[in-house]
Design a protein around this motif. Structure first.
Motif, PDB file in Angstrom:
ATOM      1  N   GLY A 196      13.265   3.403   1.766  1.00  0.00           N
ATOM      2  CA  GLY A 196      11.807   3.504   1.791  1.00  0.00           C
ATOM      3  C   GLY A 196      11.270   4.811   2.327  1.00  0.00           C
ATOM      4  N   GLN A 197      10.103   4.710   2.993  1.00  0.00           N
ATOM      5  CA  GLN A 197       9.450   5.876   3.576  1.00  0.00           C
ATOM      6  C   GLN A 197       9.409   7.022   2.561  1.00  0.00           C
ATOM      7  OE1 GLN A 197       7.814   5.628   6.380  1.00  0.00           O
ATOM      8  NE2 GLN A 197       8.587   3.608   6.898  1.00  0.00           N
ATOM      9  N   ARG A 217       6.234  -2.149  -2.192  1.00  0.00           N
ATOM     10  CA  ARG A 217       7.260  -1.710  -1.243  1.00  0.00           C
ATOM     11  C   ARG A 217       6.771  -1.740   0.201  1.00  0.00           C
ATOM     12  NH1 ARG A 217      10.040  -1.066   2.187  1.00  0.00           N
ATOM     13  NH2 ARG A 217      11.973   0.105   2.443  1.00  0.00           N
ATOM     14  N   PHE A 218       5.493  -1.425   0.417  1.00  0.00           N
ATOM     15  CA  PHE A 218       5.022  -1.266   1.791  1.00  0.00           C
ATOM     16  C   PHE A 218       4.030  -2.331   2.251  1.00  0.00           C
ATOM     17  CE2 PHE A 218       6.171   3.094   0.455  1.00  0.00           C
ATOM     18  CZ  PHE A 218       7.157   3.345   1.398  1.00  0.00           C
ATOM     19  N   THR A 239       3.961  -5.745   1.023  1.00  0.00           N
ATOM     20  CA  THR A 239       4.404  -7.130   0.911  1.00  0.00           C
ATOM     21  C   THR A 239       5.330  -7.445   2.084  1.00  0.00           C
ATOM     22  OG1 THR A 239       6.214  -6.436  -0.546  1.00  0.00           O
ATOM     23  CG2 THR A 239       4.209  -7.249  -1.595  1.00  0.00           C
ATOM     24  N   SER A 267       8.044  -8.971   2.102  1.00  0.00           N
ATOM     25  CA  SER A 267       9.454  -8.798   1.755  1.00  0.00           C
ATOM     26  C   SER A 267       9.851  -7.339   1.582  1.00  0.00           C
ATOM     27  CB  SER A 267       9.778  -9.570   0.470  1.00  0.00           C
ATOM     28  OG  SER A 267       9.519 -10.941   0.634  1.00  0.00           O
ATOM     29  N   GLU A 268       8.847  -6.445   1.569  1.00  0.00           N
ATOM     30  CA  GLU A 268       9.038  -4.998   1.480  1.00  0.00           C
ATOM     31  C   GLU A 268       9.897  -4.588   0.285  1.00  0.00           C
ATOM     32  OE1 GLU A 268      10.270  -3.780   5.408  1.00  0.00           O
ATOM     33  OE2 GLU A 268       8.202  -3.848   6.130  1.00  0.00           O
ATOM     34  N   MET A 269      11.154  -4.241   0.488  1.00  0.00           N
ATOM     35  CA  MET A 269      11.949  -3.686  -0.607  1.00  0.00           C
ATOM     36  C   MET A 269      12.302  -4.719  -1.673  1.00  0.00           C
ATOM     37  SD  MET A 269      15.722  -3.220   1.088  1.00  0.00           S
ATOM     38  CE  MET A 269      16.627  -4.601   1.806  1.00  0.00           C
ATOM     39  N   THR A 281       1.841 -11.071   0.677  1.00  0.00           N
ATOM     40  CA  THR A 281       1.415  -9.796   1.239  1.00  0.00           C
ATOM     41  C   THR A 281       1.324  -9.874   2.752  1.00  0.00           C
ATOM     42  OG1 THR A 281      -0.895 -10.451   0.887  1.00  0.00           O
ATOM     43  CG2 THR A 281       0.135  -9.120  -0.814  1.00  0.00           C
ATOM     44  N   LYS A 282       1.469  -8.724   3.376  1.00  0.00           N
ATOM     45  CA  LYS A 282       1.329  -8.657   4.819  1.00  0.00           C
ATOM     46  C   LYS A 282      -0.118  -8.931   5.193  1.00  0.00           C
ATOM     47  CE  LYS A 282       4.987  -5.224   5.468  1.00  0.00           C
ATOM     48  NZ  LYS A 282       5.301  -3.836   5.903  1.00  0.00           N
ATOM     49  N   ILE A 331       0.600   3.155   5.213  1.00  0.00           N
ATOM     50  CA  ILE A 331       1.938   2.684   4.869  1.00  0.00           C
ATOM     51  C   ILE A 331       2.997   3.515   5.564  1.00  0.00           C
ATOM     52  CG2 ILE A 331       1.159   1.844   2.649  1.00  0.00           C
ATOM     53  CD1 ILE A 331       2.445   4.258   1.362  1.00  0.00           C
TER      54      ILE A 331
END
Length: 292
Positions: A33-34, A120-121, A123, A125-127, A275-276, A290
Motif C-alpha cells: 500500500g501507501q 484500498r484505503f 474499506t 478490509s483494505e488490501m 467501509t471504515k 488516506i
C-alpha cells in the motif's frame, strides 16, 4: 477476453510471461500500500491516458492533451488530502474542457483510479477488496480464454468483437464465481454462506468485467484499431489489459459505499467491502486522509 477456438494458442506463452511479470509487481504494491500502490496507480493511469489520446489521434504536443495526460493525478492528489468529492468532480465534470472524447477517458480512467484508492484505503478490509477484484478479473479473463479456445461455438456479439464466444463468456463467469467463492469464503473463516455470497458476487463482477471488455472492443472497432498499444506482449496496450478492471473497480467501489454499515451481511461476505467509519458516519462524507 479473447475467445476464438479456431485460432492457435501461439499467443499463450507471451500472455503467461506478461502475467508472471505484472502480477507479482501488482500484488506487492497492493499489499504494501501507501506510496507503492499510489505510485503504481499513477504510472498505469498516465499510460492509459496516453493510449486513450492516441486512440482518438490527439497530438500529445497539444497543451490541452498534455494536461489531460496528468489530469487523473490531480484527482489522486485531492484524494490523498481526503478531498473525495472534489476528486470526483475533477474526473467527472471538469474534463469537459478537453472535449467529449477525452472527457470520457477521464471519467473511466480517473474514476477507476479513485475507486481503487477508495477500496484500498477506505474499506475495513483494505488490501483484500483490491486483491479480490484483480484476481477475479484475471480468473474471468483466463477461464474465458481457455473455454473459448477449447470449445469455440457461437459468437457472443460478432458485430462488436468477432473473436468472443458464448462458451468463453460462460467459462469466464464460472471462473470468476469459483475464485470469488474461494477468496470470500477463506477471508470469512470458512462460513458456507460466505462461499455462496462470494460465488454470486464473483459472477456479478465477472459480468461487469466482460461488459467493460466488450465496450472497449466496440470503441476500438468504431475507431478502426485492433489494440490500444503494444507495450504488453500478448495483450496489446495497457488499456487492453486493464479495460475490464476499470469498470469493475468503479462498480465495486459503488457497492462498498451503499452497503449497510452494520454487520448484517458479514455472514455472506459483506465484511469484505464494508467501509471504515468514524463514529456513526460513513467515511465518504468525511474529509479523511488516506496517508498517515
Amino acid at each position: 477476453m479473447i475467445n476464438n477456438s479456431k485460432s492457435s494458442w501461439q499467443d499463450l506463452p507471451l500472455r503467461i510471461v506478461s502475467a508472471l511479470v505484472i502480477i507479482p509487481i501488482a500484488l506487492f504494491c497492493i499489499i504494501y500500500g501507501q506510496w507503492f500502490f499510489i505510485g503504481l496507480l499513477c504510472i498505469i493511469s498516465v499510460a492509459m491516458t496516453v493510449e486513450w489520446a492516441n486512440l482518438f489521434k490527439k497530438k500529445l504536443s497539444n497543451y490541452r492533451v498534455a494536461v489531460f495526460l496528468i489530469w487523473p493525478l490531480i484527482a489522486y492528489a485531492a484524494v490523498i488530502k481526503g478531498m473525495w468529492w472534489p476528486a470526483i468532480l475533477i474526473v467527472g465534470w471538469a474534463p469537459f474542457i478537453f472535449g467529449p472524447q477525452l472527457w470520457l477517458g477521464s471519467v473511466v480512467i480517473g474514476g477507476a483510479g479513485i475507486s481503487l484508492l477508495w477500496l484500498r484505503f477506505m474499506t475495513a478490509s483494505e488490501m483484500h477488496p483490491v486483491i479480490f477484484i484483480v484476481i477475479v478479473v484475471i480468473a474471468s479473463d483466463s477461464f474465458a480464454y481457455i473455454a473459448g479456445k477449447t470449445f469455440g461455438g457461437p459468437k457472443l456479439i460478432p458485430s462488436v468483437s468477432p473473436g468472443k464466444t458464448w462458451s468463453g463468456a460462460f467459462g469466464g463467469l464460472i471462473g470468476a464465481g469459483c475464485v470469488g467463492s474461494i477468496i470470500v469464503g477463506y477471508l470469512c473463516g470458512g462460513l458456507y454462506t460466505a462461499y455462496i455470497g462470494g460465488a454470486i458476487f464473483g459472477m456479478v463482477t465477472g459480468i461487469v468485467a466482460q461488459i467493460g471488455d466488450l465496450l472497449e472492443s466496440k470503441l476500438k472497432r468504431e475507431l478502426g484499431v485492433k489494440d490500444s498499444g503494444k507495450i504488453i506482449p500478448g495483450h496489446g496496450g495497457v488499456l487492453d489489459r486493464f479495460d475490464a478492471l476499470l469498470f469493475v473497480s468503479i462498480f465495486v467501489a459503488l457497492i462498498s459505499c451503499v452497503l449497510p454499515a452494520d454487520k448484517s451481511l458479514d455472514k455472506w461476505g459483506g465484511s469484505l467491502l464494508s467501509t471504515k467509519t468514524v463514529g456513526d458516519q460513513q467515511p465518504i462524507f468525511l474529509p479523511l486522509t488516506i496517508i498517515r
